[in-house]
Write a protein that holds these residues in place. Structure first.
Motif, PDB file in Angstrom:
ATOM      1  N   ARG A  10       0.854  -1.195   0.000  1.00  0.00           N
ATOM      2  CA  ARG A  10       0.000   0.000   0.000  1.00  0.00           C
ATOM      3  C   ARG A  10       0.878   1.228   0.000  1.00  0.00           C
ATOM      4  NH1 ARG A  10      -0.556   2.177   5.234  1.00  0.00           N
ATOM      5  NH2 ARG A  10       0.194   0.819   6.918  1.00  0.00           N
ATOM      6  N   LEU A  11       0.253   2.405   0.010  1.00  0.00           N
ATOM      7  CA  LEU A  11       0.938   3.686   0.085  1.00  0.00           C
ATOM      8  C   LEU A  11       1.254   3.996   1.550  1.00  0.00           C
ATOM      9  CD1 LEU A  11       1.850   6.425  -1.126  1.00  0.00           C
ATOM     10  CD2 LEU A  11      -0.519   7.187  -0.827  1.00  0.00           C
ATOM     11  N   VAL A  12       2.538   4.301   1.812  1.00  0.00           N
ATOM     12  CA  VAL A  12       2.969   4.655   3.161  1.00  0.00           C
ATOM     13  C   VAL A  12       3.887   5.867   3.092  1.00  0.00           C
ATOM     14  CG1 VAL A  12       2.776   2.299   4.081  1.00  0.00           C
ATOM     15  CG2 VAL A  12       4.938   3.082   3.075  1.00  0.00           C
ATOM     16  N   GLN A  13       4.164   6.442   4.248  1.00  0.00           N
ATOM     17  CA  GLN A  13       5.087   7.567   4.350  1.00  0.00           C
ATOM     18  C   GLN A  13       6.498   7.063   4.616  1.00  0.00           C
ATOM     19  OE1 GLN A  13       4.222  10.952   4.159  1.00  0.00           O
ATOM     20  NE2 GLN A  13       2.226  10.207   3.476  1.00  0.00           N
ATOM     21  N   LEU A  18       5.857  -1.699   7.248  1.00  0.00           N
ATOM     22  CA  LEU A  18       4.848  -2.434   6.490  1.00  0.00           C
ATOM     23  C   LEU A  18       5.238  -3.903   6.502  1.00  0.00           C
ATOM     24  CD1 LEU A  18       2.339  -1.684   4.752  1.00  0.00           C
ATOM     25  CD2 LEU A  18       3.873  -1.657   2.773  1.00  0.00           C
ATOM     26  N   ARG A  19       4.257  -4.791   6.568  1.00  0.00           N
ATOM     27  CA  ARG A  19       4.544  -6.214   6.474  1.00  0.00           C
ATOM     28  C   ARG A  19       3.813  -6.807   5.278  1.00  0.00           C
ATOM     29  NH1 ARG A  19       3.318 -11.195  10.683  1.00  0.00           N
ATOM     30  NH2 ARG A  19       1.211 -10.946   9.848  1.00  0.00           N
ATOM     31  N   LEU A  20       4.570  -7.412   4.408  1.00  0.00           N
ATOM     32  CA  LEU A  20       4.020  -8.116   3.257  1.00  0.00           C
ATOM     33  C   LEU A  20       3.854  -9.590   3.600  1.00  0.00           C
ATOM     34  CD1 LEU A  20       6.160  -6.613   0.347  1.00  0.00           C
ATOM     35  CD2 LEU A  20       4.056  -5.733   1.378  1.00  0.00           C
ATOM     36  N   SER A  21       2.814 -10.194   3.030  1.00  0.00           N
ATOM     37  CA  SER A  21       2.567 -11.620   3.214  1.00  0.00           C
ATOM     38  C   SER A  21       2.504 -12.298   1.856  1.00  0.00           C
ATOM     39  CB  SER A  21       1.244 -11.850   3.954  1.00  0.00           C
ATOM     40  OG  SER A  21       1.263 -11.258   5.221  1.00  0.00           O
ATOM     41  N   CYS A  22       2.866 -13.569   1.849  1.00  0.00           N
ATOM     42  CA  CYS A  22       2.800 -14.362   0.632  1.00  0.00           C
ATOM     43  C   CYS A  22       2.256 -15.731   1.023  1.00  0.00           C
ATOM     44  CB  CYS A  22       4.176 -14.480   0.001  1.00  0.00           C
ATOM     45  SG  CYS A  22       4.254 -15.646  -1.383  1.00  0.00           S
ATOM     46  N   GLU A  23       1.036 -16.004   0.612  1.00  0.00           N
ATOM     47  CA  GLU A  23       0.389 -17.264   0.971  1.00  0.00           C
ATOM     48  C   GLU A  23       0.546 -18.268  -0.153  1.00  0.00           C
ATOM     49  OE1 GLU A  23      -3.569 -16.787   2.343  1.00  0.00           O
ATOM     50  OE2 GLU A  23      -3.952 -18.935   2.528  1.00  0.00           O
ATOM     51  N   ASP A  90      12.467   2.356  -1.817  1.00  0.00           N
ATOM     52  CA  ASP A  90      11.863   1.041  -1.632  1.00  0.00           C
ATOM     53  C   ASP A  90      10.570   0.893  -2.441  1.00  0.00           C
ATOM     54  OD1 ASP A  90      12.763   1.279   1.830  1.00  0.00           O
ATOM     55  OD2 ASP A  90      13.806   0.144   0.261  1.00  0.00           O
ATOM     56  N   THR A  91      10.139   1.967  -3.070  1.00  0.00           N
ATOM     57  CA  THR A  91       8.933   1.908  -3.897  1.00  0.00           C
ATOM     58  C   THR A  91       9.134   0.930  -5.043  1.00  0.00           C
ATOM     59  OG1 THR A  91       8.253   4.170  -3.361  1.00  0.00           O
ATOM     60  CG2 THR A  91       7.439   3.225  -5.439  1.00  0.00           C
ATOM     61  N   GLY A 116       2.544 -10.211  -7.456  1.00  0.00           N
ATOM     62  CA  GLY A 116       3.142  -8.957  -7.004  1.00  0.00           C
ATOM     63  C   GLY A 116       2.174  -8.100  -6.197  1.00  0.00           C
ATOM     64  N   THR A 117       2.752  -7.282  -5.313  1.00  0.00           N
ATOM     65  CA  THR A 117       1.961  -6.320  -4.535  1.00  0.00           C
ATOM     66  C   THR A 117       2.720  -4.992  -4.530  1.00  0.00           C
ATOM     67  OG1 THR A 117       0.823  -5.948  -2.416  1.00  0.00           O
ATOM     68  CG2 THR A 117       2.973  -7.025  -2.295  1.00  0.00           C
ATOM     69  N   GLN A 118       2.006  -3.898  -4.776  1.00  0.00           N
ATOM     70  CA  GLN A 118       2.635  -2.592  -4.947  1.00  0.00           C
ATOM     71  C   GLN A 118       2.887  -1.933  -3.591  1.00  0.00           C
ATOM     72  OE1 GLN A 118       3.471  -0.701  -7.953  1.00  0.00           O
ATOM     73  NE2 GLN A 118       4.511   0.519  -6.378  1.00  0.00           N
ATOM     74  N   VAL A 119       4.125  -1.515  -3.394  1.00  0.00           N
ATOM     75  CA  VAL A 119       4.498  -0.710  -2.227  1.00  0.00           C
ATOM     76  C   VAL A 119       4.939   0.649  -2.740  1.00  0.00           C
ATOM     77  CG1 VAL A 119       6.115  -0.442  -0.312  1.00  0.00           C
ATOM     78  CG2 VAL A 119       5.187  -2.707  -0.857  1.00  0.00           C
ATOM     79  N   THR A 120       4.319   1.694  -2.242  1.00  0.00           N
ATOM     80  CA  THR A 120       4.676   3.056  -2.623  1.00  0.00           C
ATOM     81  C   THR A 120       5.015   3.840  -1.372  1.00  0.00           C
ATOM     82  OG1 THR A 120       3.165   2.958  -4.509  1.00  0.00           O
ATOM     83  CG2 THR A 120       3.943   5.135  -3.836  1.00  0.00           C
ATOM     84  N   VAL A 121       6.227   4.407  -1.355  1.00  0.00           N
ATOM     85  CA  VAL A 121       6.694   5.172  -0.207  1.00  0.00           C
ATOM     86  C   VAL A 121       6.806   6.626  -0.631  1.00  0.00           C
ATOM     87  CG1 VAL A 121       8.464   5.411   1.569  1.00  0.00           C
ATOM     88  CG2 VAL A 121       7.997   3.161   0.566  1.00  0.00           C
ATOM     89  N   SER A 122       6.070   7.484   0.042  1.00  0.00           N
ATOM     90  CA  SER A 122       6.083   8.899  -0.299  1.00  0.00           C
ATOM     91  C   SER A 122       6.831   9.698   0.770  1.00  0.00           C
ATOM     92  CB  SER A 122       4.661   9.433  -0.432  1.00  0.00           C
ATOM     93  OG  SER A 122       3.997   9.380   0.808  1.00  0.00           O
ATOM     94  N   SER A 123       7.352  10.833   0.353  1.00  0.00           N
ATOM     95  CA  SER A 123       8.120  11.692   1.286  1.00  0.00           C
ATOM     96  C   SER A 123       7.195  12.420   2.235  1.00  0.00           C
ATOM     97  CB  SER A 123       8.942  12.698   0.505  1.00  0.00           C
ATOM     98  OG  SER A 123       9.815  12.068  -0.373  1.00  0.00           O
TER      99      SER A 123
END
Length: 123
Positions: A10-13, A18-23, A90-91, A116-123
């Motif tokens: 998800r989008l984070v600052q 953040l924790r990603l999971s892979c089932e 890390d985005t 895949g899962t999108q990680v977006t890191v904003s300033s």
């Protein structure tokens, strides 16, 4: 092959965690080396972290050492990536992968990939 489904992106600052999971399904993780890769525009697919078949940490990308932790729960057939102190760089789209090799971090050695899962890191 193992079927893999990632979640948690998800989008984070910057500075957040953040924790990603892979089932996994179809086959158990137990006899597979597992890894996280990421891909962003202009950088290609990049190795992030890996566990060997026994679940021991094999390696991390230098830029994430001390910030990211890979782990697995064989009972739940789930792979995790705990990401702390996130940075703009890390985005990426993060992928989990499974290999029938004992231990590897080479993309061509992995024969099962998630979507895949999108990680977006904003300033």
């Amino acid at each position: 092959q193992v079927q893999l489904v990632e979640s948690g992106g998800r989008l984070v600052q910057a500075g957040d965690s953040l924790r990603l999971s892979c089932e996994g399904s179809g086959r158990t993780f137990g006899n597979h080396a597992m890894a996280w890769f990421r891909q962003s525009p202009g950088r290609g697919r990049e190795f992030v972290a890996a566990l060997d078949w026994a679940g021991n940490t094999f390696d991390y990308l230098n830029s994430v050492k001390g910030r990211f932790t890979i782990s697995r729960d064989n009972a739940e057939n789930t792979l995790y990536l705990q990401m702390n102190s996130l940075k703009n760089e890390d985005t990426a789209i993060y992928y989990c992968a499974a290999s029938e090799y004992v231990r590897t971090c080479v993309p061509r050695d992995f024969n099962s990939w998630g979507q895949g899962t999108q990680v977006t890191v904003s300033s």
